[in-house]
Scaffold this motif. Structure first.
Motif, PDB file in Angstrom:
ATOM      1  N   GLY A  58      -4.220  -3.606  -1.086  1.00 45.12           N
ATOM      2  CA  GLY A  58      -4.455  -2.286  -1.667  1.00 45.12           C
ATOM      3  C   GLY A  58      -3.574  -1.260  -0.991  1.00 45.12           C
ATOM      4  N   ALA A  59      -3.838   0.032  -1.247  1.00 45.25           N
ATOM      5  CA  ALA A  59      -2.957   1.105  -0.769  1.00 45.25           C
ATOM      6  C   ALA A  59      -3.745   2.177  -0.031  1.00 45.25           C
ATOM      7  CB  ALA A  59      -2.198   1.726  -1.933  1.00 45.25           C
ATOM      8  N   ILE A  60      -3.042   2.821   0.902  1.00 44.09           N
ATOM      9  CA  ILE A  60      -3.554   3.965   1.660  1.00 44.09           C
ATOM     10  C   ILE A  60      -2.626   5.145   1.405  1.00 44.09           C
ATOM     11  CG2 ILE A  60      -4.074   4.865   3.966  1.00 44.09           C
ATOM     12  CD1 ILE A  60      -4.313   1.928   4.902  1.00 44.09           C
ATOM     13  N   VAL A  61      -3.199   6.300   1.061  1.00 41.31           N
ATOM     14  CA  VAL A  61      -2.415   7.519   0.830  1.00 41.31           C
ATOM     15  C   VAL A  61      -2.817   8.553   1.876  1.00 41.31           C
ATOM     16  CG1 VAL A  61      -1.830   9.354  -0.793  1.00 41.31           C
ATOM     17  CG2 VAL A  61      -2.289   7.042  -1.642  1.00 41.31           C
ATOM     18  N   ILE A  62      -1.861   8.977   2.695  1.00 45.70           N
ATOM     19  CA  ILE A  62      -2.102   9.991   3.726  1.00 45.70           C
ATOM     20  C   ILE A  62      -1.260  11.219   3.399  1.00 45.70           C
ATOM     21  CG2 ILE A  62      -2.087  10.532   6.184  1.00 45.70           C
ATOM     22  CD1 ILE A  62      -3.919   8.207   5.533  1.00 45.70           C
ATOM     23  N   VAL A  96       2.584   6.659   1.759  1.00 45.29           N
ATOM     24  CA  VAL A  96       1.782   5.666   1.031  1.00 45.29           C
ATOM     25  C   VAL A  96       2.061   4.311   1.650  1.00 45.29           C
ATOM     26  CG1 VAL A  96       1.276   4.643  -1.213  1.00 45.29           C
ATOM     27  CG2 VAL A  96       1.872   7.072  -1.054  1.00 45.29           C
ATOM     28  N   TRP A  97       1.002   3.593   1.988  1.00 46.26           N
ATOM     29  CA  TRP A  97       1.114   2.378   2.785  1.00 46.26           C
ATOM     30  C   TRP A  97       0.241   1.276   2.198  1.00 46.26           C
ATOM     31  CZ3 TRP A  97       4.436   3.454   6.815  1.00 46.26           C
ATOM     32  CH2 TRP A  97       4.561   4.797   7.190  1.00 46.26           C
ATOM     33  N   PRO A  98       0.603   0.028   2.435  1.00 42.23           N
ATOM     34  CA  PRO A  98      -0.263  -1.070   1.998  1.00 42.23           C
ATOM     35  C   PRO A  98      -1.324  -1.416   3.041  1.00 42.23           C
ATOM     36  CG  PRO A  98       1.800  -1.961   2.817  1.00 42.23           C
ATOM     37  CD  PRO A  98       1.907  -0.455   2.922  1.00 42.23           C
ATOM     38  N   TYR A  99      -2.399  -2.041   2.587  1.00 44.06           N
ATOM     39  CA  TYR A  99      -3.309  -2.784   3.460  1.00 44.06           C
ATOM     40  C   TYR A  99      -3.514  -4.151   2.825  1.00 44.06           C
ATOM     41  CZ  TYR A  99      -7.210  -1.613   0.232  1.00 44.06           C
ATOM     42  OH  TYR A  99      -8.025  -1.484  -0.880  1.00 44.06           O
ATOM     43  N   HIS A 100      -3.923  -5.130   3.639  1.00 41.95           N
ATOM     44  CA  HIS A 100      -4.062  -6.485   3.107  1.00 41.95           C
ATOM     45  C   HIS A 100      -4.835  -7.358   4.086  1.00 41.95           C
ATOM     46  CE1 HIS A 100      -0.853  -7.943   5.872  1.00 41.95           C
ATOM     47  NE2 HIS A 100      -0.303  -6.752   5.641  1.00 41.95           N
ATOM     48  N   ASP A 101      -5.251  -8.511   3.621  1.00 42.44           N
ATOM     49  CA  ASP A 101      -5.905  -9.478   4.481  1.00 42.44           C
ATOM     50  C   ASP A 101      -4.930  -9.979   5.541  1.00 42.44           C
ATOM     51  OD1 ASP A 101      -7.783 -11.418   5.432  1.00 42.44           O
ATOM     52  OD2 ASP A 101      -6.802 -12.937   4.214  1.00 42.44           O
ATOM     53  N   PRO A 126      -9.308  -0.852  -3.859  1.00 42.81           N
ATOM     54  CA  PRO A 126      -9.451   0.612  -3.871  1.00 42.81           C
ATOM     55  C   PRO A 126      -8.360   1.309  -3.061  1.00 42.81           C
ATOM     56  CG  PRO A 126     -11.542  -0.468  -3.350  1.00 42.81           C
ATOM     57  CD  PRO A 126     -10.497  -1.528  -3.320  1.00 42.81           C
ATOM     58  N   THR A 127      -7.883   2.433  -3.579  1.00 40.56           N
ATOM     59  CA  THR A 127      -6.940   3.254  -2.833  1.00 40.56           C
ATOM     60  C   THR A 127      -7.703   4.144  -1.860  1.00 40.56           C
ATOM     61  OG1 THR A 127      -5.372   3.258  -4.667  1.00 40.56           O
ATOM     62  CG2 THR A 127      -5.094   4.960  -2.994  1.00 40.56           C
TER      63      THR A 127
END
Length: 382
Positions: free
Chosen positions: A249-253, A229-234, A157-158
């Motif tokens: 997944g991705a983070i949008v701020i 826009v940034w990634p997230y991950h394990d 999920p974004t």
């Protein structure tokens, strides 16, 4: 949301020492095991064990076995006075807490469900039975993990927030196959050590180890320097292998009040190597799929404000190209149509759509393009 002290107490009581599956490991044994796991994961992730499928399978099995034996370090949380330095952040005035409930789970994944490459008008190299492999994904749930509200996806999920907000992300390890701890590590946002979401061996903080069946709540701040826009991950004990399996997944701020694009897409350029897919070659993928007709088909209309956020999700460098289009580069000065991005780097292609038709988007590293990193972009008249 559970109080952080309660999460710390639960973590400390769940696994009071380093332990192996079914038998204890002393600290030296744990470190030896951790080194073995890291070695296997590194070899697998870089593709150096991809020439012999049996050798690859053995290396991956060893890495998974080692990761499954890793238990929560004894001192997962430090002295309570140290914890007091890291209070759970709250939204800034005018901001809000944006909550998400996300479960990590494994499932069988088909990287080319249509069975065809629409660009070349030909079947993909493998039949369905041989295309299936076990992926690891983040899936969005309704509040309290009541029920899934989105299909399992790669990427996950974004997450969206505005400057001044906090992201409150409840993560549950729902996996019953790999039997490994996982985490969620963000880029771009501000967080304390407890919310880093990283396994650091004996220095692991409370958010750096979510065992199967457990939950943890991360709180991250969207500060002015988080815009983008940034990634997230394990980032758990087996993070390299599990990230490449799909735990990202991705983070949008955004700045508060900024207009959102009419069409906004997250595009992950990544790969499923032999250590993940069981194939004898690397599959170059977009959002979990390979070859046009399987990768996402994006759509827009003439006159719309369009943004493609492209993230590099493996060890390679990529280029992003859309036929028939050009846009301002990241500096906003020059025009480009094939910008470069590296591992876990993001570029944004934003423009006002003015060119109707069926267009191809792809990585212009030719070997990546030909191995599946292509898709369709369809623009309708206004």
């Amino acid at each position: 949301m559970r109080d952080l002290d309660a999460q710390v107490a639960a973590a400390e009581s769940a696994q009071p020492r380093f332990a192996g599956a079914g038998a204890g490991l002393d600290r030296r044994g744990f470190l030896a095991l951790g080194g073995s796991s890291a070695l296997f994961c590194t070899l697998a992730a870089t593709g150096s064990v991809g020439r012999d499928p049996k050798e690859t399978a053995r290396a991956v099995a060893s890495a998974d076995k080692a990761a499954a034996k890793v238990r929560r370090p004894r001192r997962i949380a430090l002295d309570p006075r140290d914890r007091d330095k890291y209070p759970t952040p709250q939204p800034q005035p005018g901001g809000q807490a944006r909550e998400y409930w996300i479960e990590a789970r494994s499932l069988m994944w088909d990287w080319a469900p249509s069975g065809r490459d629409e660009w070349m008008g030909a079947p993909v190299p493998q039949k369905k039975r041989k295309r299936l492999f076990r992926a690891f994904v983040y899936q969005l749930f309704s509040p309290g993990f009541a029920e899934p509200i989105a299909r399992p996806s790669i990427p996950g999920p974004t997450l969206h927030a505005d400057v001044g907000d906090t992201l409150v992300v409840h993560v549950r390890n729902g996996d019953t196959h790999f039997n490994q701890a996982i985490t969620m590590h963000p880029h771009g946002v501000r967080y304390t050590p407890d919310y880093d979401g990283s396994f650091f061996g004996p220095f692991t903080r409370v958010g750096g180890f979510i065992a199967p069946g457990e939950e943890f709540t991360y709180t991250w701040e969207a500060t002015p320097d988080s815009v983008g826009v940034w990634p997230y991950h394990d980032h758990g004990p087996n993070h390299t292998l599990n990230t490449f399996r799909g735990l990202f997944g991705a983070i949008v701020i955004r700045e508060k009040g900024v207009k959102r694009p009419d069409v906004e897409e997250i595009v992950w350029f990544h790969s499923f190597g032999p250590e993940v897919s069981g194939q004898n070659r690397v599959l170059h993928c977009i959002n979990g799929y390979a070859y046009a007709g399987n990768t996402p088909t994006f759509r827009a209309k003439v006159g719309q404000d369009v943004a493609f956020h492209v993230i590099g999700g493996n060890n390679d460098f990529h280029t992003f190209h859309i036929h028939g289009h050009r846009w301002r580069d990241q500096g906003g000065v020059n025009y480009t149509d094939t910008p470069t991005l590296g591992p876990f780097e993001t570029i944004t292609a934003r423009f006002t759509e003015d060119n109707p038709g069926r267009w191809m988007y792809h990585c212009h590293v030719m070997s990546h393009q030909d191995a599946g990193m292509t898709g369709w972009y369809i623009v309708d008249p206004a």
